[in-house]
Write a protein that holds these residues in place. Structure first.
Motif, PDB file in Angstrom:
ATOM      1  N   THR A   1       0.828  -1.209   0.000  1.00 18.40           N
ATOM      2  CA  THR A   1       0.000   0.000   0.000  1.00 18.40           C
ATOM      3  C   THR A   1       0.864   1.262   0.000  1.00 18.40           C
ATOM      4  O   THR A   1       0.345   2.366  -0.193  1.00 18.40           O
ATOM      5  N   VAL A   2       2.168   1.092   0.190  1.00 16.35           N
ATOM      6  CA  VAL A   2       3.075   2.232   0.089  1.00 16.35           C
ATOM      7  C   VAL A   2       3.003   2.835  -1.320  1.00 16.35           C
ATOM      8  O   VAL A   2       3.278   4.032  -1.502  1.00 16.35           O
ATOM      9  N   ILE A   3       2.611   2.021  -2.313  1.00 13.59           N
ATOM     10  CA  ILE A   3       2.426   2.535  -3.676  1.00 13.59           C
ATOM     11  C   ILE A   3       1.299   3.568  -3.684  1.00 13.59           C
ATOM     12  O   ILE A   3       1.436   4.663  -4.239  1.00 13.59           O
ATOM     13  N   PHE A   4       0.184   3.232  -3.044  1.00 12.17           N
ATOM     14  CA  PHE A   4      -0.958   4.157  -2.969  1.00 12.17           C
ATOM     15  C   PHE A   4      -0.572   5.428  -2.228  1.00 12.17           C
ATOM     16  O   PHE A   4      -0.815   6.548  -2.698  1.00 12.17           O
ATOM     17  N   LEU A   5       0.043   5.256  -1.060  1.00 12.80           N
ATOM     18  CA  LEU A   5       0.415   6.421  -0.247  1.00 12.80           C
ATOM     19  C   LEU A   5       1.400   7.314  -0.993  1.00 12.80           C
ATOM     20  O   LEU A   5       1.326   8.549  -0.905  1.00 12.80           O
ATOM     21  N   GLY A   6       2.323   6.707  -1.736  1.00 11.68           N
ATOM     22  CA  GLY A   6       3.306   7.483  -2.490  1.00 11.68           C
ATOM     23  C   GLY A   6       2.686   8.264  -3.633  1.00 11.68           C
ATOM     24  O   GLY A   6       3.016   9.442  -3.847  1.00 11.68           O
ATOM     25  N   ILE A   7       1.773   7.637  -4.380  1.00 10.95           N
ATOM     26  CA  ILE A   7       1.104   8.322  -5.489  1.00 10.95           C
ATOM     27  C   ILE A   7       0.271   9.491  -4.971  1.00 10.95           C
ATOM     28  O   ILE A   7       0.277  10.590  -5.549  1.00 10.95           O
ATOM     29  N   VAL A   8      -0.450   9.274  -3.874  1.00  8.54           N
ATOM     30  CA  VAL A   8      -1.261  10.343  -3.269  1.00  8.54           C
ATOM     31  C   VAL A   8      -0.371  11.516  -2.871  1.00  8.54           C
ATOM     32  O   VAL A   8      -0.708  12.685  -3.116  1.00  8.54           O
ATOM     33  N   PHE A   9       0.779  11.218  -2.288  1.00 12.95           N
ATOM     34  CA  PHE A   9       1.711  12.274  -1.863  1.00 12.95           C
ATOM     35  C   PHE A   9       2.198  13.092  -3.068  1.00 12.95           C
ATOM     36  O   PHE A   9       2.193  14.330  -3.039  1.00 12.95           O
ATOM     37  N   LEU A  10       2.599  12.397  -4.133  1.00 15.08           N
ATOM     38  CA  LEU A  10       3.143  13.091  -5.307  1.00 15.08           C
ATOM     39  C   LEU A  10       2.085  13.955  -5.996  1.00 15.08           C
ATOM     40  O   LEU A  10       2.360  15.107  -6.373  1.00 15.08           O
ATOM     41  N   VAL A  11       0.877  13.427  -6.153  1.00 13.42           N
ATOM     42  CA  VAL A  11      -0.191  14.209  -6.791  1.00 13.42           C
ATOM     43  C   VAL A  11      -0.546  15.419  -5.935  1.00 13.42           C
ATOM     44  O   VAL A  11      -0.748  16.529  -6.451  1.00 13.42           O
ATOM     45  N   ASP A  12      -0.597  15.220  -4.610  1.00 12.59           N
ATOM     46  CA  ASP A  12      -0.931  16.324  -3.704  1.00 12.59           C
ATOM     47  C   ASP A  12       0.107  17.439  -3.779  1.00 12.59           C
ATOM     48  O   ASP A  12      -0.240  18.628  -3.844  1.00 12.59           O
ATOM     49  N   VAL A  13       1.387  17.072  -3.774  1.00 12.10           N
ATOM     50  CA  VAL A  13       2.456  18.072  -3.855  1.00 12.10           C
ATOM     51  C   VAL A  13       2.406  18.805  -5.196  1.00 12.10           C
ATOM     52  O   VAL A  13       2.520  20.040  -5.250  1.00 12.10           O
ATOM     53  N   PHE A  14       2.213  18.053  -6.272  1.00 12.57           N
ATOM     54  CA  PHE A  14       2.161  18.664  -7.602  1.00 12.57           C
ATOM     55  C   PHE A  14       0.955  19.594  -7.725  1.00 12.57           C
ATOM     56  O   PHE A  14       1.044  20.680  -8.305  1.00 12.57           O
ATOM     57  N   TRP A  15      -0.188  19.185  -7.168  1.00 10.02           N
ATOM     58  CA  TRP A  15      -1.436  19.945  -7.307  1.00 10.02           C
ATOM     59  C   TRP A  15      -1.441  21.200  -6.450  1.00 10.02           C
ATOM     60  O   TRP A  15      -1.822  22.281  -6.891  1.00 10.02           O
ATOM     61  N   ASN A  16      -1.016  21.051  -5.180  1.00 12.14           N
ATOM     62  CA  ASN A  16      -1.136  22.160  -4.219  1.00 12.14           C
ATOM     63  C   ASN A  16       0.157  22.929  -3.994  1.00 12.14           C
ATOM     64  O   ASN A  16       0.166  23.924  -3.268  1.00 12.14           O
ATOM     65  N   LYS A  17       1.247  22.432  -4.560  1.00 14.36           N
ATOM     66  CA  LYS A  17       2.548  23.108  -4.466  1.00 14.36           C
ATOM     67  C   LYS A  17       2.990  23.307  -3.006  1.00 14.36           C
ATOM     68  O   LYS A  17       3.591  24.317  -2.651  1.00 14.36           O
ATOM     69  N   LYS A  18       2.654  22.332  -2.155  1.00 12.50           N
ATOM     70  CA  LYS A  18       3.111  22.387  -0.765  1.00 12.50           C
ATOM     71  C   LYS A  18       3.172  20.974  -0.203  1.00 12.50           C
ATOM     72  O   LYS A  18       2.572  20.047  -0.744  1.00 12.50           O
ATOM     73  N   VAL A  19       3.936  20.827   0.886  1.00 10.98           N
ATOM     74  CA  VAL A  19       4.124  19.508   1.507  1.00 10.98           C
ATOM     75  C   VAL A  19       3.296  19.428   2.788  1.00 10.98           C
ATOM     76  O   VAL A  19       3.333  20.345   3.619  1.00 10.98           O
ATOM     77  N   ARG A  20       2.548  18.357   2.950  1.00  8.86           N
ATOM     78  CA  ARG A  20       1.790  18.124   4.186  1.00  8.86           C
ATOM     79  C   ARG A  20       2.667  17.297   5.118  1.00  8.86           C
ATOM     80  O   ARG A  20       2.788  16.079   4.969  1.00  8.86           O
ATOM     81  N   TRP A  21       3.259  17.970   6.093  1.00  5.75           N
ATOM     82  CA  TRP A  21       4.206  17.303   6.976  1.00  5.75           C
ATOM     83  C   TRP A  21       3.524  16.287   7.892  1.00  5.75           C
ATOM     84  O   TRP A  21       4.151  15.291   8.296  1.00  5.75           O
ATOM     85  N   ASN A  22       2.264  16.491   8.210  1.00  3.60           N
ATOM     86  CA  ASN A  22       1.525  15.499   8.993  1.00  3.60           C
ATOM     87  C   ASN A  22       1.442  14.167   8.242  1.00  3.60           C
ATOM     88  O   ASN A  22       1.553  13.087   8.832  1.00  3.60           O
ATOM     89  N   TYR A  23       1.259  14.284   6.934  1.00  2.00           N
ATOM     90  CA  TYR A  23       1.155  13.086   6.105  1.00  2.00           C
ATOM     91  C   TYR A  23       2.505  12.356   6.037  1.00  2.00           C
ATOM     92  O   TYR A  23       2.559  11.118   6.101  1.00  2.00           O
TER      93      TYR A  23
END
Length: 357
Positions: free
Chosen positions: A32-54
């Protein structure tokens, strides 16, 4: 868990969810690290910021999973992964790669598992999924943020697993479902003729798949409970000494209901066989038989066949105790169930051998 993370963590913005759910998600399956990794990359690309809690949730997820493996199994990497990689690791030629791809073709992109190596309907559904996805993302909607996460993950996981020669169909269930999301959204968002689209979806996809999955599940249940389990119960009554060993595959219903000590040929529950695989992969089965002398052997094959180079050894030290055949477990007092069992027989023929010296 994965959809709850997207909804409550990324849509509702609950920070505690971004920490807790990655831990629970990764604890279910390490891939499931694949899912978590894809979500992280799309979120960073979309919102241009890092969610440190995530990121914290991801780190805690890795640590908790590795810690559990260490304290429960005594190893950092789950033995299931180690054993399968050791036995199933093969160097394929290009023709073999193509053969493997088409053999597994029904697992990809469309939730279709009909007989045959190549099914054109899978291509039709794949094209329709892609068309719906492209149609939706061209509209500037907030939902595209989540649609990109789901669709990219579905494709990446399918590609990763097919590249690793993963034949088991349940590895593909989650991406199969998620890749169908654009179709559902496309149909539900039709303002005109939505009832027509829903009717077509029900008639040509949902209802046929429901029927197929029902037949598949009932047939598989018969193969496991009414067939494979009976092998275990037979051994349970036949062998009173539960300290005796049986060498077989798979390690599931048969050893559980037999109560015997188990050597499974993949090494999921018995690590000693992994050492035999490392020493001599081609002959690890017969080497295990000779060195450990299990009282019972349960084999897919006829060990006495002349083409078997070790037939003489088996004839000398083991006798055929009982044959188990799928065809003998296709009857039922319920005529509908019997028709289903015969329509899709589930299971494998086995030969049970007992040591004579």
């Amino acid at each position: 868990l994965e959809m709850a993370l997207l909804y409550y963590g990324f849509y509702k913005g609950k920070k505690w969810v971004l920490i807790l759910l990655p831990i629970l998600i990764m604890f279910t399956r390490i891939d499931t690290v694949i899912f978590l990794g894809i979500v992280f990359l799309v979120d960073v690309f979309w919102n241009k910021k890092v969610r440190w809690n995530y990121i914290l949730g991801g780190i805690l997820g890795v640590l908790s999973t590795v810690a559990f493996n260490w304290f429960y199994f005594g190893e950092l990497v789950n033995n299931t992964i180690t054993a399968k990689k050791l036995l199933y690791n093969k160097n394929f030629t290009i023709p073999q790669e193509m053969s493997h791809f088409f053999k597994s073709f029904g697992n990809f992109w469309g939730m279709l598992k009909v007989p045959g190596d190549f099914n054109p309907m899978t291509i039709v559904i794949l094209v329709f999924e892609l068309a719906c996805f492209i149609y939706l993302i061209r509209q500037k909607e907030k939902r595209n943020y989540f649609l990109w996460m789901i669709f990219i993950f579905g494709w990446v996981k399918q590609i990763v697993f097919i590249s690793q020669k993963s034949l088991f169909d349940w590895y593909y269930w989650v991406p199969q479902l998620l890749l169908f999301v654009p179709v559902l959204i496309f149909v539900l968002e039709q303002k005109e003729r939505r009832n027509l689209w829903l009717s077509l979806l029900m008639i040509f996809y949902i209802f046929p798949m429901l029927v197929f999955q029902t037949v598949h599940s009932i047939a598989t249940g018969n193969g496991e409970w009414n067939y494979r389990r009976t092998i275990g119960t037979f051994l349970n009554h036949y062998e009173k000494d539960k300290n005796q060993w049986i060498l077989l595959e798979p390690a599931g219903y048969v050893p559980y209901f037999s109560g015997l000590k188990t050597i499974d040929e993949v090494g999921l529950v018995d690590k000693q066989i992994q050492e035999e695989i490392k020493k001599d992969k081609a002959n690890y089965w017969i080497n295990t038989v000779k060195t450990r002398k299990p009282k019972y052997l349960l084999s897919y094959e006829n060990l006495y066949e002349e083409k078997n180079p070790n037939a003489a050894y088996y004839k000398t030290h083991y006798k055929l105790l009982k044959e188990f055949r799928v065809k003998d477990h296709l009857k039922s007092d319920n005529k509908i169930l019997e028709k289903i069992y015969n329509l899709k027989p589930s299971g494998t023929d086995y030969n049970l051998y007992i040591r004579v010296d």
